[in-house]
Each structure stands twice: as structure tokens, then as C-alpha cells.
Write a protein that holds these residues in place. Sequence first.
Motif, mmCIF file in Angstrom:
data_model
loop_
_atom_site.group_PDB
_atom_site.id
_atom_site.type_symbol
_atom_site.label_atom_id
_atom_site.label_comp_id
_atom_site.label_asym_id
_atom_site.label_seq_id
_atom_site.Cartn_x
_atom_site.Cartn_y
_atom_site.Cartn_z
ATOM 1 N N GLU A 30 0.813 -1.209 0.000
ATOM 2 C CA GLU A 30 0.000 0.000 0.000
ATOM 3 C C GLU A 30 0.849 1.263 0.000
ATOM 4 O O GLU A 30 0.479 2.273 -0.568
ATOM 5 C CB GLU A 30 -0.859 -0.019 1.264
ATOM 6 C CG GLU A 30 -2.315 0.186 0.992
ATOM 7 C CD GLU A 30 -3.071 0.201 2.293
ATOM 8 O OE1 GLU A 30 -3.805 1.179 2.502
ATOM 9 O OE2 GLU A 30 -2.926 -0.733 3.098
ATOM 10 N N TYR A 31 1.994 1.162 0.647
ATOM 11 C CA TYR A 31 2.858 2.328 0.801
ATOM 12 C C TYR A 31 4.187 2.109 0.095
ATOM 13 O O TYR A 31 4.570 0.983 -0.184
ATOM 14 C CB TYR A 31 3.132 2.585 2.287
ATOM 15 C CG TYR A 31 1.888 2.870 3.086
ATOM 16 C CD1 TYR A 31 1.339 4.148 3.102
ATOM 17 C CD2 TYR A 31 1.259 1.863 3.802
ATOM 18 C CE1 TYR A 31 0.188 4.414 3.827
ATOM 19 C CE2 TYR A 31 0.111 2.123 4.529
ATOM 20 C CZ TYR A 31 -0.423 3.400 4.536
ATOM 21 O OH TYR A 31 -1.551 3.656 5.255
ATOM 22 N N ASN A 32 4.879 3.204 -0.175
ATOM 23 C CA ASN A 32 6.226 3.089 -0.733
ATOM 24 C C ASN A 32 7.202 2.594 0.329
ATOM 25 O O ASN A 32 8.141 1.884 0.030
ATOM 26 C CB ASN A 32 6.685 4.455 -1.251
ATOM 27 C CG ASN A 32 5.744 4.976 -2.331
ATOM 28 O OD1 ASN A 32 5.557 4.344 -3.349
ATOM 29 N ND2 ASN A 32 5.137 6.127 -2.075
ATOM 30 N N ALA A 33 6.961 3.011 1.570
ATOM 31 C CA ALA A 33 7.836 2.600 2.669
ATOM 32 C C ALA A 33 7.452 1.212 3.160
ATOM 33 O O ALA A 33 6.429 0.665 2.752
ATOM 34 C CB ALA A 33 7.724 3.612 3.804
ATOM 35 N N ASP A 35 5.806 -1.243 5.539
ATOM 36 C CA ASP A 35 4.707 -1.195 6.504
ATOM 37 C C ASP A 35 5.141 -1.970 7.746
ATOM 38 O O ASP A 35 5.453 -3.150 7.658
ATOM 39 C CB ASP A 35 3.469 -1.842 5.869
ATOM 40 C CG ASP A 35 2.210 -1.511 6.625
ATOM 41 O OD1 ASP A 35 2.311 -1.226 7.829
ATOM 42 O OD2 ASP A 35 1.131 -1.525 6.010
ATOM 43 N N LEU A 179 5.128 3.096 9.574
ATOM 44 C CA LEU A 179 6.011 2.919 8.418
ATOM 45 C C LEU A 179 7.470 3.063 8.808
ATOM 46 O O LEU A 179 7.808 3.725 9.782
ATOM 47 C CB LEU A 179 5.708 3.974 7.343
ATOM 48 C CG LEU A 179 4.317 3.992 6.727
ATOM 49 C CD1 LEU A 179 4.217 5.164 5.762
ATOM 50 C CD2 LEU A 179 4.014 2.690 6.018
ATOM 51 N N VAL A 181 10.797 4.276 6.742
ATOM 52 C CA VAL A 181 11.230 4.896 5.491
ATOM 53 C C VAL A 181 12.748 4.819 5.434
ATOM 54 O O VAL A 181 13.421 5.315 6.339
ATOM 55 C CB VAL A 181 10.790 6.380 5.451
ATOM 56 C CG1 VAL A 181 11.163 7.011 4.118
ATOM 57 C CG2 VAL A 181 9.306 6.507 5.724
ATOM 58 N N GLN A 185 14.183 6.067 -0.373
ATOM 59 C CA GLN A 185 12.860 6.560 -0.753
ATOM 60 C C GLN A 185 12.907 8.053 -1.131
ATOM 61 O O GLN A 185 13.478 8.865 -0.408
ATOM 62 C CB GLN A 185 11.874 6.335 0.396
ATOM 63 C CG GLN A 185 10.450 6.517 -0.047
ATOM 64 C CD GLN A 185 9.469 6.026 1.004
ATOM 65 O OE1 GLN A 185 9.781 5.123 1.775
ATOM 66 N NE2 GLN A 185 8.301 6.617 1.025
ATOM 67 N N ASP A 193 3.221 8.918 0.914
ATOM 68 C CA ASP A 193 2.945 8.025 2.051
ATOM 69 C C ASP A 193 2.319 8.793 3.214
ATOM 70 O O ASP A 193 1.372 8.329 3.839
ATOM 71 C CB ASP A 193 4.241 7.363 2.523
ATOM 72 C CG ASP A 193 4.601 6.136 1.686
ATOM 73 O OD1 ASP A 193 3.776 5.757 0.823
ATOM 74 O OD2 ASP A 193 5.689 5.588 1.888
ATOM 75 N N LYS A 196 -1.303 9.689 2.442
ATOM 76 C CA LYS A 196 -2.157 8.507 2.527
ATOM 77 C C LYS A 196 -2.425 8.126 3.979
ATOM 78 O O LYS A 196 -3.553 7.815 4.364
ATOM 79 C CB LYS A 196 -1.484 7.356 1.782
ATOM 80 C CG LYS A 196 -2.415 6.205 1.474
ATOM 81 C CD LYS A 196 -1.703 5.113 0.706
ATOM 82 C CE LYS A 196 -1.816 5.287 -0.788
ATOM 83 N NZ LYS A 196 -1.171 4.197 -1.539
ATOM 84 N N LEU A 197 -1.381 8.208 4.791
ATOM 85 C CA LEU A 197 -1.528 7.868 6.209
ATOM 86 C C LEU A 197 -2.502 8.830 6.890
ATOM 87 O O LEU A 197 -3.375 8.414 7.652
ATOM 88 C CB LEU A 197 -0.182 7.974 6.913
ATOM 89 C CG LEU A 197 0.586 6.696 7.199
ATOM 90 C CD1 LEU A 197 1.877 7.017 7.923
ATOM 91 C CD2 LEU A 197 -0.245 5.731 8.027
#
Lengths: 202, 291
Positions: A30-33, A35, A179, A181, A185, A193, A196-197
Motif C-alpha cells: 500500500e505504501y512506498n515505505a 509497513d 512505516l 522509510v 525513498q 505516504d 495517505k496515512l
Amino acid sequence: MNHRLPRRLFVVFALAATALLAACSGGEPEYNAHDIEGVMPDLAFNLTDENGNAVEADDYDGRLKLLFFGYTNCPDICPATMARIRAALGGLDDTTRENIDVLFVSVDPERDDPERLAQFTSSFGPRFAGLTGSQEQLQTLSKRYRVTYGYGEPNDNGFYLVSHSSAIFVFGPEGKARLLVNQEQSVDALRADLKKLLERVD
Amino acid sequence: MAAEIARWLTPWEPLYWLIALFAIVAACYVRGLARRRRARDVLPAIAFFVGLASMYTVMQTHVDYYAQYMFFIHRAQHLILHHLGPFLIALSMPTAVLAAGAPLWLSRGMRGLGALPPVAGLYRVLQHPVISAALFVGLIYFWLWPSVHFTAMLSARDYWLMNLSMAVDGLLFWWFMLDPRRPGATPTTYSIGLRIIVLWAVMPPQIAIGAYIALAPDTVYDVYAVCGRAFPISPIVDQQLGGLITWIPAAMMSVVATLILLRLGFVHDRSTASPTEPAVTASRPDERQTV
């Protein structure tokens, strides 16, 4: 019968292994980082802030928290990471930005007193807060997030390097670990991210 | 000095049940030695204690701290947990001494547990040559898969799952490999030749992953940068050392085990050739049970 049993179990075993592999590889991230929800414990610490006041994790409740371990004499990673965070926050609107705290935890309390920390964080903006503490407090916090730090040998001028974690830990408004990171990134990916969070927790 | 020793002996992440388990096993073994009083127990006892102590040291002393924050020390830790420690323990054939030293209820209980059909069946499956080899190599690859390794080093639960799974699989594998009984004595006592094939089959994949890590031009495991290293060392040197440890000594264990098996086969043959001689020296069929 006795000879069949292991073979049947063999089949069951093979099926279970396949299912496990499928379960591990499935699902879009869901995230670039990374989870880390449920992987790492909720935020908790007892430290001193850049005004010299004793603080704990609850004092930052209600806002998203970006936690980073470093030291102000850091030649590369720390200023670069702070600058990346500043750039990521820069692309957010004011109200969103005010829902985010950046906690810079110095693991070099010997050199980083509150004044020095305040000087360092003020160059990055009002959302940045410098924290530090005793070795015991710092070790408790770093061990909680399975990171460490260490000191190099001082040179002739008394300058020494500090090895520390290079990651940004992101915690939700209630202190839930969300997350992790890492250095690779990009600023845009970090900003996406964070957005979105914040949408999710609102 | 005393403070320094105390610091090294203090577990970085204490698992009290694990410490208790090690203590119980060691106590049973010492008691077994004292009860049996046999000179031929001495060498196996040394192997047993070196194996047990090495496994304890890498899990429940300050060594574990370095294993968490240095890749090459982590690889050395797994070399001990998966190869060296279990190898020495299996080589010492400790079942008879442990059974002699354990309280009656415990040794009876363990034997009863081992005789339960699901337990015995599972044991036979796990010790099947193909499954045993696949598990041995599969676990190394699984925990070294970069994304899996990343989470394992960050999550306390997964970290211990990783270490304990390596230890248990190591014990199973070397128990299967170094079983001194005559082939066919139990359903899991396979022929010497088959066991040597398995030993050599697990070697190339270990060499491949070790060489891949040692020769990789970039960082394969970024989690050590994420968490910080225990002392300043170049990330690529850390990785190369870790790769070499995975590559060379791990694969060498197969060669050492092959030599031991060849000797065992020779002893079996000799005792078959002269049936008047009692075959007691190496096989001791009565003294080993499947756990």
C-alpha cells in the motif's frame, strides 16, 4: 498402511509449503515505505526536549510522528534526511503539515545539549523538535525499535563519528508504529505516504 | 573486569524459557554422566557441551547484540545454530546419557511423546531425505530472502522464530545425518550412500547463495543500515564477510560429515564381516532412540 502414511504427509507438507509461499508473495504494497504495523511496538519514551523539559511519547499524541535517530555533528545522513523531510512537508498544505511532528532524537547527548539541538532543528522548520536523553533512556528507546548506535574513536580535535540508524520511523497519532522509510525513498514517495496515512487516520 | 564479564553474559534479549531449557538439558546430561561413569562418555561429552554452550552463547549472551547489528556476525551465529552446534550435539549421541540423567517421569514422558503416531509420523516425514534436504537449504534461503530478512531483523517475534527454526532444523538434519545405527535399524536410519548424496546435494545451493552475497557489488541487506551497525565498518565489507561465512565453512560441514559417514560405513562393514565380534563400538543400536 504404515508405508503410505509418510507419503500422504509428504503431500500435505508440500501443499502447505506452496500455500505459505503464495501467502507471502500475495498482495500489493500500500505504501512506498515498509509497513511496520504490528511488527514494532507503539511509541514510548522518556526524553528531554530542546527546551530542557522532560517529555514522553504521550505529549505528542494526536499528530503523526516522524522519528529519526541522529546527531547534530553528523556530516551526511542526518542533515540530508532532515532536508528530505522538510521538502516532503513543504509540498503539503498548512493544516496537513500541522498534524505532523518530526522528532529528531540525538544519540550523542555528550555534545548535543538542548541549545545545540534547538539551533539544529530550527534551521529545518517549526515542525522539527530535537530530543535527547541519558544513555539509559536512549538505549531503552533504540532497543525498543531494534536499532542501535555506537561511537567511533575521537580524532586529534576530539571529533568522533557516531553510527546510527538511517531510517525514519513513522508513528500514527496514537503512537502506533506505521512505516519505516529508508534512505532510498524519494521525497515524492515520502510525501505520498504521509498523505495517505493522514487520510486514513482522519 | 567482573562488570565486563557480567555484561557479556547478560542476554541481550532474555528468553527465560530458553535459558531454562538449556539448563534442564545440561543438568540431565551431567547427572547422566555421573550415573553411568563410563570412560567412553568423555569425548562425546566434550562434543555435547561445546555444541550446547556454543548455541547458548550465540542466543543468550551479548554476542546476540552483535549478531543483530552486524550482518557477518549474524551469519556466524547461524553457522553455529544450524551447522556447528547441532552437528556436535548429534555427533555426541546424547540420548542415552540424557535418558540416564533425566528424572524417570521425564524420560518416560519423552519416549511416550515420541511414540505417539502423529509425532512419530511427523518425525518420519521431516527426516525423509528429500524433505530434510529441502528444509535445510530452504530455511537458509527463506530467512536470507531480502524482504523476509528485513522483517525478521525488525520484529522481535520473527527474529526469534528465525533463530529457533534454524536451531531445530539443524538438530533434525544432523541427527538424521550422523545416526550411527545400522541402516534400516529404524525407519529414519537411511543408508550411508543416500545420506552422502543428501550431504552433497545441500552443498551447491549453500555455495551459490554464499557466493552471491559475497560477490554482490551492492548492498543486498539494507536492514543493517536501517538499524545501525554495532561498530563502524564498511557495509560492503560486512556483507562480503557474511557471504564468505555462508559459503565456505557451511559447505565444508558436508565434507566433514561425509568423512564421518565413510568411517561409520567402514565400521558397519567390518562388524558384518566378522559376526563373532560383538558390534558395540560405533553402532550401539540399543542406546539411541528417536526423540
